[in-house]
Design a protein around this motif. Structure first.
Motif, PDB file in Angstrom:
ATOM      1  N   MET A  13      -4.978  32.126  30.012  1.00  0.00           N
ATOM      2  CA  MET A  13      -3.788  32.892  30.071  1.00  0.00           C
ATOM      3  C   MET A  13      -2.481  31.720  30.169  1.00  0.00           C
ATOM      4  SD  MET A  13      -4.483  35.818  29.818  1.00  0.00           S
ATOM      5  CE  MET A  13      -3.484  37.012  30.156  1.00  0.00           C
ATOM      6  N   ALA A  14      -2.577  30.538  29.672  1.00  0.00           N
ATOM      7  CA  ALA A  14      -1.318  29.719  29.915  1.00  0.00           C
ATOM      8  C   ALA A  14      -0.241  30.176  29.068  1.00  0.00           C
ATOM      9  CB  ALA A  14      -1.848  28.380  29.291  1.00  0.00           C
ATOM     10  N   ASP A  15      -0.481  30.702  27.700  1.00  0.00           N
ATOM     11  CA  ASP A  15       0.632  31.084  26.734  1.00  0.00           C
ATOM     12  C   ASP A  15       1.158  32.302  27.387  1.00  0.00           C
ATOM     13  OD1 ASP A  15       0.069  29.067  24.933  1.00  0.00           O
ATOM     14  OD2 ASP A  15      -1.237  30.586  23.746  1.00  0.00           O
ATOM     15  N   THR A  16       0.124  33.315  27.935  1.00  0.00           N
ATOM     16  CA  THR A  16       1.077  34.420  28.836  1.00  0.00           C
ATOM     17  C   THR A  16       2.018  33.954  29.662  1.00  0.00           C
ATOM     18  OG1 THR A  16      -0.679  35.750  28.016  1.00  0.00           O
ATOM     19  CG2 THR A  16       0.526  36.620  29.706  1.00  0.00           C
ATOM     20  N   ARG A  17       1.404  33.082  30.529  1.00  0.00           N
ATOM     21  CA  ARG A  17       2.195  32.730  31.667  1.00  0.00           C
ATOM     22  C   ARG A  17       3.418  32.012  31.480  1.00  0.00           C
ATOM     23  NH1 ARG A  17       2.224  31.426  36.986  1.00  0.00           N
ATOM     24  NH2 ARG A  17       0.143  32.283  37.658  1.00  0.00           N
ATOM     25  N   ALA A  18       3.548  31.190  30.495  1.00  0.00           N
ATOM     26  CA  ALA A  18       4.663  30.411  29.927  1.00  0.00           C
ATOM     27  C   ALA A  18       5.616  31.462  29.275  1.00  0.00           C
ATOM     28  CB  ALA A  18       4.181  29.435  28.769  1.00  0.00           C
ATOM     29  N   ARG A  19       5.152  32.297  28.692  1.00  0.00           N
ATOM     30  CA  ARG A  19       6.157  33.418  28.112  1.00  0.00           C
ATOM     31  C   ARG A  19       6.656  34.426  29.239  1.00  0.00           C
ATOM     32  NH1 ARG A  19       4.757  38.443  26.928  1.00  0.00           N
ATOM     33  NH2 ARG A  19       2.455  38.191  26.806  1.00  0.00           N
ATOM     34  N   LEU A  20       5.974  34.450  30.234  1.00  0.00           N
ATOM     35  CA  LEU A  20       6.392  35.586  31.145  1.00  0.00           C
ATOM     36  C   LEU A  20       7.220  34.843  32.558  1.00  0.00           C
ATOM     37  CD1 LEU A  20       3.480  37.883  31.621  1.00  0.00           C
ATOM     38  CD2 LEU A  20       5.621  38.336  30.524  1.00  0.00           C
ATOM     39  N   GLN A  21       7.229  33.405  32.385  1.00  0.00           N
ATOM     40  CA  GLN A  21       7.518  32.836  33.385  1.00  0.00           C
ATOM     41  C   GLN A  21       9.230  33.111  34.045  1.00  0.00           C
ATOM     42  OE1 GLN A  21      10.026  29.583  34.085  1.00  0.00           O
ATOM     43  NE2 GLN A  21       9.046  29.689  36.328  1.00  0.00           N
ATOM     44  N   ALA A  22       9.849  33.064  33.060  1.00  0.00           N
ATOM     45  CA  ALA A  22      11.383  33.211  33.226  1.00  0.00           C
ATOM     46  C   ALA A  22      11.573  34.601  33.817  1.00  0.00           C
ATOM     47  CB  ALA A  22      12.195  33.102  31.883  1.00  0.00           C
ATOM     48  N   VAL A  87       2.590  43.022  35.233  1.00  0.00           N
ATOM     49  CA  VAL A  87       2.754  43.959  34.311  1.00  0.00           C
ATOM     50  C   VAL A  87       2.252  43.383  33.018  1.00  0.00           C
ATOM     51  CG1 VAL A  87       4.396  44.949  32.846  1.00  0.00           C
ATOM     52  CG2 VAL A  87       4.632  45.001  35.272  1.00  0.00           C
ATOM     53  N   GLY A  88       2.222  41.913  32.668  1.00  0.00           N
ATOM     54  CA  GLY A  88       1.791  41.415  31.727  1.00  0.00           C
ATOM     55  C   GLY A  88       0.217  41.084  31.604  1.00  0.00           C
ATOM     56  N   GLY A  89      -0.462  41.524  32.435  1.00  0.00           N
ATOM     57  CA  GLY A  89      -1.991  41.320  32.531  1.00  0.00           C
ATOM     58  C   GLY A  89      -2.410  39.926  32.751  1.00  0.00           C
ATOM     59  N   LEU A  90      -1.727  39.071  33.627  1.00  0.00           N
ATOM     60  CA  LEU A  90      -1.866  37.707  33.730  1.00  0.00           C
ATOM     61  C   LEU A  90      -3.305  37.243  34.673  1.00  0.00           C
ATOM     62  CD1 LEU A  90      -1.060  34.902  32.941  1.00  0.00           C
ATOM     63  CD2 LEU A  90       0.325  34.974  35.272  1.00  0.00           C
ATOM     64  N   PHE A  91      -3.487  38.415  35.633  1.00  0.00           N
ATOM     65  CA  PHE A  91      -4.210  37.981  36.813  1.00  0.00           C
ATOM     66  C   PHE A  91      -5.794  38.512  36.724  1.00  0.00           C
ATOM     67  CE2 PHE A  91       0.177  38.206  38.941  1.00  0.00           C
ATOM     68  CZ  PHE A  91       0.169  36.877  38.978  1.00  0.00           C
ATOM     69  N   ASP A  92      -6.633  37.855  37.166  1.00  0.00           N
ATOM     70  CA  ASP A  92      -8.045  38.057  37.065  1.00  0.00           C
ATOM     71  C   ASP A  92      -8.374  38.797  38.483  1.00  0.00           C
ATOM     72  OD1 ASP A  92     -10.753  38.259  35.931  1.00  0.00           O
ATOM     73  OD2 ASP A  92     -11.120  36.313  37.154  1.00  0.00           O
ATOM     74  N   SER A  93      -7.707  38.051  39.525  1.00  0.00           N
ATOM     75  CA  SER A  93      -7.996  38.611  41.074  1.00  0.00           C
ATOM     76  C   SER A  93      -6.938  38.440  41.585  1.00  0.00           C
ATOM     77  CB  SER A  93      -9.303  37.890  41.511  1.00  0.00           C
ATOM     78  OG  SER A  93      -8.819  36.507  41.458  1.00  0.00           O
ATOM     79  N   VAL A  94      -6.802  39.294  42.656  1.00  0.00           N
ATOM     80  CA  VAL A  94      -5.777  39.606  43.577  1.00  0.00           C
ATOM     81  C   VAL A  94      -6.131  39.867  44.948  1.00  0.00           C
ATOM     82  CG1 VAL A  94      -3.460  40.933  44.005  1.00  0.00           C
ATOM     83  CG2 VAL A  94      -4.158  40.418  41.593  1.00  0.00           C
TER      84      VAL A  94
END
Length: 107
Positions: A13-22, A87-94
């Motif tokens: 998910m590195a691309d997703t994290r980078a896209r959502l970081q801001a 919301v962006g679906g980043l997490f596997d576990s919480v």
């Protein structure tokens, strides 16, 4: 009441994290008075002393841990549920649980 939130990214998910970081950083600004502490979980071998939150650096982050001072579990869950990362679906576990701070002792 203190709540700990520990979240681990899904693999790849590195691309997703980078896209959502801001958006994630902007979202957290409204909660700075309630965030006791927090930070990123990073891949082994990451130089945390030289870490920079930029396009390259954020790709080493694989999750995060936060402690919030909120009224109740519903507030902690709402914080998590409305985070752009969630919301962006980043997490596997919480994990969201009440937190008893022992060290350093509260004054």
């Amino acid at each position: 009441m203190l709540f700990a939130i520990a979240r681990r990214d899904k693999p790849g998910m590195a691309d997703t994290r980078a896209r959502l970081q801001a958006a994630h950083a902007a979202y957290q600004k409204d909660f700075m008075g309630q965030i006791v502490f927090g930070g990123g979980l990073v891949v082994d071998g990451t130089d945390v002393d030289a870490f920079e939150y930029n396009e390259a650096g954020i790709r080493a982050v694989i999750g995060n841990v936060l402690v919030l001072d909120v009224a109740d579990r519903a507030a902690a869950e709402a914080f998590h549920n409305n985070d752009p990362y969630t919301v962006g679906g980043l997490f596997d576990s919480v994990i969201i649980e009440p937190f008893l701070q022992r060290v350093p002792p509260l004054k």
